[in-house]
Scaffold this motif. Sequence first.
Motif, mmCIF file in Angstrom:
data_model
loop_
_atom_site.group_PDB
_atom_site.id
_atom_site.type_symbol
_atom_site.label_atom_id
_atom_site.label_comp_id
_atom_site.label_asym_id
_atom_site.label_seq_id
_atom_site.Cartn_x
_atom_site.Cartn_y
_atom_site.Cartn_z
ATOM 1 N N TRP A 134 2.589 1.611 -3.538
ATOM 2 C CA TRP A 134 1.696 2.051 -4.610
ATOM 3 C C TRP A 134 1.170 3.459 -4.376
ATOM 4 O O TRP A 134 0.955 4.208 -5.330
ATOM 5 N N THR A 135 1.006 3.842 -3.125
ATOM 6 C CA THR A 135 0.626 5.228 -2.839
ATOM 7 C C THR A 135 1.728 6.168 -3.323
ATOM 8 O O THR A 135 1.455 7.179 -3.974
ATOM 9 N N LYS B 74 0.829 -1.204 0.000
ATOM 10 C CA LYS B 74 0.000 0.000 0.000
ATOM 11 C C LYS B 74 0.865 1.256 0.000
ATOM 12 O O LYS B 74 0.581 2.220 -0.697
#
Length: 140
Positions: free
Chosen positions: A17-18, A14
């Motif tokens: 990808w953020t 997470k």
Amino acid sequence: METPPEISKKVPKKMFWTGKVISILLSLFLLLDAIMKIVKAAPSVEGSVELGYPENTVIPMGVTLLLCTVVYLIPRTSVLGAILLTGYLGGATATHFRVEQPVYFSVIFGVLIWLGVYLCDERLRQLIPFRKSEPYRKLP
């Protein structure tokens, strides 16, 4: 030479990808701005002239921005690209201060550029850790 165990940890998906989404969105905007300068699109030229730059500096500014953004997009050189873009945006901030216009746009872009790299790069997080504050300890 072996990678220290604290650096070889995988970046959480997470977080990774953020960081990538932030970096890609910013890069798309910066690439668009660079291309508009290089092809001397009217809004780009007019904006630069209004800020006090001669028209003949628009293309070199576009090329500079394009090169800095490309360096930022390459994972191995993303930190160098962030440094170069920080310099570029620092110039934009100074220009806006000089003409008494709001500076938040370039400052926010600079922060987001570093946030994108920070979220993707465990080594950078090791170098600049955010920690909970520890109580003051007296030296012996």
